[in-house]
Design a protein around this motif. Structure first.
Motif, PDB file in Angstrom:
ATOM      1  N   ASN A   1       0.950  -1.284   0.056  1.00  0.00           N
ATOM      2  CA  ASN A   1      -0.097   0.124   0.012  1.00  0.00           C
ATOM      3  C   ASN A   1       0.917   1.286   0.213  1.00  0.00           C
ATOM      4  N   ILE A   2       1.177   1.797  -0.996  1.00  0.00           N
ATOM      5  CA  ILE A   2       1.989   2.949  -1.130  1.00  0.00           C
ATOM      6  C   ILE A   2       1.462   4.176  -2.008  1.00  0.00           C
ATOM      7  N   LEU A   3       0.434   3.810  -2.819  1.00  0.00           N
ATOM      8  CA  LEU A   3       0.067   4.585  -3.950  1.00  0.00           C
ATOM      9  C   LEU A   3      -0.971   5.998  -3.275  1.00  0.00           C
ATOM     10  N   GLN A   4      -1.850   5.787  -2.271  1.00  0.00           N
ATOM     11  CA  GLN A   4      -2.744   6.758  -1.747  1.00  0.00           C
ATOM     12  C   GLN A   4      -2.185   7.777  -1.163  1.00  0.00           C
ATOM     13  N   GLY A   5      -2.228   9.023  -1.443  1.00  0.00           N
ATOM     14  CA  GLY A   5      -1.556  10.019  -0.938  1.00  0.00           C
ATOM     15  C   GLY A   5      -0.169  10.471  -1.200  1.00  0.00           C
ATOM     16  N   ASN A   6       0.249   9.737  -2.128  1.00  0.00           N
ATOM     17  CA  ASN A   6       1.665  10.077  -2.737  1.00  0.00           C
ATOM     18  C   ASN A   6       1.285  10.637  -4.042  1.00  0.00           C
ATOM     19  N   LEU A   7       2.568  10.913  -4.515  1.00  0.00           N
ATOM     20  CA  LEU A   7       2.815  11.582  -5.978  1.00  0.00           C
ATOM     21  C   LEU A   7       3.629  10.717  -7.006  1.00  0.00           C
ATOM     22  N   PHE A   8       3.466   9.413  -7.043  1.00  0.00           N
ATOM     23  CA  PHE A   8       4.440   8.679  -7.925  1.00  0.00           C
ATOM     24  C   PHE A   8       4.489   8.890  -9.319  1.00  0.00           C
ATOM     25  N   THR A   9       5.280   8.999  -9.924  1.00  0.00           N
ATOM     26  CA  THR A   9       5.218   9.285 -11.520  1.00  0.00           C
ATOM     27  C   THR A   9       5.057   7.749 -12.175  1.00  0.00           C
ATOM     28  N   CYS A  10       4.066   7.723 -13.123  1.00  0.00           N
ATOM     29  CA  CYS A  10       3.741   6.900 -13.867  1.00  0.00           C
ATOM     30  C   CYS A  10       3.454   6.892 -15.698  1.00  0.00           C
ATOM     31  N   ASN A  11       3.593   6.050 -16.376  1.00  0.00           N
ATOM     32  CA  ASN A  11       3.252   6.445 -17.794  1.00  0.00           C
ATOM     33  C   ASN A  11       1.808   6.060 -18.016  1.00  0.00           C
ATOM     34  N   SER A  12       1.457   6.228 -19.280  1.00  0.00           N
ATOM     35  CA  SER A  12      -0.123   6.228 -19.681  1.00  0.00           C
ATOM     36  C   SER A  12      -0.697   4.806 -19.389  1.00  0.00           C
ATOM     37  N   ASP A  13       0.168   3.937 -19.267  1.00  0.00           N
ATOM     38  CA  ASP A  13      -0.299   2.409 -19.440  1.00  0.00           C
ATOM     39  C   ASP A  13      -0.453   2.035 -18.000  1.00  0.00           C
ATOM     40  N   ARG A  14       0.129   2.702 -17.177  1.00  0.00           N
ATOM     41  CA  ARG A  14       0.222   2.585 -15.744  1.00  0.00           C
ATOM     42  C   ARG A  14       0.875   1.204 -15.357  1.00  0.00           C
ATOM     43  N   SER A  15       1.846   0.438 -16.317  1.00  0.00           N
ATOM     44  CA  SER A  15       2.336  -0.381 -15.944  1.00  0.00           C
ATOM     45  C   SER A  15       3.811  -0.128 -14.884  1.00  0.00           C
ATOM     46  N   ALA A  16       3.927   0.996 -14.434  1.00  0.00           N
ATOM     47  CA  ALA A  16       4.834   1.420 -13.569  1.00  0.00           C
ATOM     48  C   ALA A  16       4.486   1.094 -12.079  1.00  0.00           C
ATOM     49  N   LEU A  17       3.049   1.058 -12.126  1.00  0.00           N
ATOM     50  CA  LEU A  17       2.442   1.087 -10.575  1.00  0.00           C
ATOM     51  C   LEU A  17       2.331  -0.480 -10.051  1.00  0.00           C
ATOM     52  N   PRO A  18       2.335  -0.765  -8.839  1.00  0.00           N
ATOM     53  CA  PRO A  18       2.299  -1.905  -8.032  1.00  0.00           C
ATOM     54  C   PRO A  18       1.137  -2.495  -8.314  1.00  0.00           C
ATOM     55  N   SER A  19       0.807  -3.622  -9.003  1.00  0.00           N
ATOM     56  CA  SER A  19      -0.330  -3.854  -9.382  1.00  0.00           C
ATOM     57  C   SER A  19      -1.324  -4.596  -8.113  1.00  0.00           C
ATOM     58  N   HIS A  20      -0.825  -4.799  -7.207  1.00  0.00           N
ATOM     59  CA  HIS A  20      -1.551  -5.353  -5.922  1.00  0.00           C
ATOM     60  C   HIS A  20      -1.785  -4.443  -5.076  1.00  0.00           C
ATOM     61  N   ASP A  21      -1.428  -2.954  -5.321  1.00  0.00           N
ATOM     62  CA  ASP A  21      -1.917  -1.942  -4.208  1.00  0.00           C
ATOM     63  C   ASP A  21      -3.410  -1.701  -4.486  1.00  0.00           C
ATOM     64  N   LYS A  22      -4.182  -1.524  -3.132  1.00  0.00           N
ATOM     65  CA  LYS A  22      -5.532  -1.552  -3.235  1.00  0.00           C
ATOM     66  C   LYS A  22      -5.879  -0.138  -3.751  1.00  0.00           C
ATOM     67  N   SER A  23      -5.000   0.831  -4.126  1.00  0.00           N
ATOM     68  CA  SER A  23      -5.448   2.099  -4.784  1.00  0.00           C
ATOM     69  C   SER A  23      -4.905   2.072  -6.520  1.00  0.00           C
ATOM     70  N   VAL A  24      -4.705   0.936  -6.924  1.00  0.00           N
ATOM     71  CA  VAL A  24      -4.064   1.117  -8.423  1.00  0.00           C
ATOM     72  C   VAL A  24      -5.041   1.599  -9.205  1.00  0.00           C
ATOM     73  N   ASP A  25      -6.093   1.143  -9.233  1.00  0.00           N
ATOM     74  CA  ASP A  25      -7.311   1.686 -10.485  1.00  0.00           C
ATOM     75  C   ASP A  25      -7.891   2.873 -10.047  1.00  0.00           C
ATOM     76  N   THR A  26      -7.761   3.601  -8.956  1.00  0.00           N
ATOM     77  CA  THR A  26      -8.040   4.829  -8.814  1.00  0.00           C
ATOM     78  C   THR A  26      -6.904   5.923  -8.606  1.00  0.00           C
ATOM     79  N   TYR A  27      -5.771   5.371  -8.653  1.00  0.00           N
ATOM     80  CA  TYR A  27      -4.589   6.372  -8.295  1.00  0.00           C
ATOM     81  C   TYR A  27      -4.439   7.237  -9.657  1.00  0.00           C
ATOM     82  N   SER A  28      -4.192   8.688  -9.377  1.00  0.00           N
ATOM     83  CA  SER A  28      -3.995   9.616 -10.204  1.00  0.00           C
ATOM     84  C   SER A  28      -2.286   9.735 -10.060  1.00  0.00           C
ATOM     85  N   CYS A  29      -1.724   9.699 -11.104  1.00  0.00           N
ATOM     86  CA  CYS A  29      -0.369   9.737 -11.545  1.00  0.00           C
ATOM     87  C   CYS A  29       0.076  11.218 -11.065  1.00  0.00           C
ATOM     88  N   GLY A  30       1.273  11.271 -10.413  1.00  0.00           N
ATOM     89  CA  GLY A  30       1.931  12.538 -10.056  1.00  0.00           C
ATOM     90  C   GLY A  30       2.513  13.246 -11.058  1.00  0.00           C
TER      91      GLY A  30
END
Length: 168
Positions: free
Chosen positions: A139-168
Motif C-alpha cells: 500500500n504505497i499509492l494513496q496520498g503520494n505523487l509517484f510518476t507513471c506512464n500512460s499504461d500505468r505499468s509502473a504502478l504496483p499491481s497489487h496496491d489497493k489504490s491502483v485502479d483509482t490512482y492519479s499519477c503525480g
C-alpha cells in the motif's frame, strides 16, 4: 528481552527491586526516534505507531540484524526514508500516515509474498522501484505523487489504490 538489552536507552521502573525488572525509555519519544531503539540486539519487532512522534529518522544508525518488523505509522515523521531503511529486508515495514517526502531508492529491497509494505499517506514522489511493482502486500499509492506512464505499468499491481490512482 526488549529494553533490558538497551542499557543506554532504558530507565528502570522499579529501581530498588531485585525481583522486578521492568524498564521504560529514557528519551522523550515524541521528539524523534531514539537511535538506541534500533540497536537492541534481541529486538525483532518495533511498533510505536500513533504516538505523535515528530522529527526525522536518525542520520546514521546501526540497526540490529534481528529487527525485521517496523511500524511507525500515524505519527508526524518528516524528512526522507533513509537508505538504511529502504535497503533492508523487512517482513513488515509500515511508515504510513506520516509526512515523509522524497523518492524511493532504486535499490529498495525486494518483498516476498509474506512481506508487507505500507507507505500510503505521505509526501513521496518520483518513480516506483521495479522490485515493488509485483509485491503482493503493498500500500504505497494513496496520498503520494509517484510518476507513471500512460499504461500505468509502473504502478504496483497489487496496491489497493491502483485502479483509482492519479499519477503525480
Amino acid at each position: 528481552d526488549g529494553l533490558s538489552t538497551a542499557t543506554n536507552c532504558r530507565f528502570p521502573i522499579f529501581p530498588y527491586s531485585r525481583n522486578l525488572h521492568a524498564f521504560t525509555i529514557t528519551t522523550f519519544i515524541q521528539k524523534g526516534i531514539p537511535d538506541c531503539l534500533f540497536s537492541m540486539p534481541a529486538l525483532e519487532t518495533l511498533h510505536i505507531s500513533g504516538n505523535g512522534i515528530t522529527g526525522s529518522f536518525p542520520l546514521d544508525v546501526n540497526i540490529s540484524t534481528s529487527l525485521t518488523d517496523l511500524a511507525l505509522s500515524h505519527n508526524q515523521l518528516t524528512g526522507s526514508i533513509p537508505v538504511y531503511i529502504q535497503e533492508r529486508n523487512w517482513t513488515n515495514l509500515d511508515l504510513s500516515y506520516n509526512k515523509l517526502g522524497g523518492t524511493l531508492s532504486n535499490s529498495f529491497q525486494s518483498f516476498n509474498d509474506i512481506s508487507t509494505l505500507s507507505l500510503e499517506i505521505n509526501r513521496l514522489s518520483g518513480n516506483i522501484p521495479n522490485v515493488l511493482r509485483s509485491a503482493q502486500n503493498i500500500n504505497i499509492l494513496q496520498g503520494n505523487l509517484f510518476t507513471c506512464n500512460s499504461d500505468r505499468s509502473a504502478l504496483p499491481s497489487h496496491d489497493k489504490s491502483v485502479d483509482t490512482y492519479s499519477c503525480g
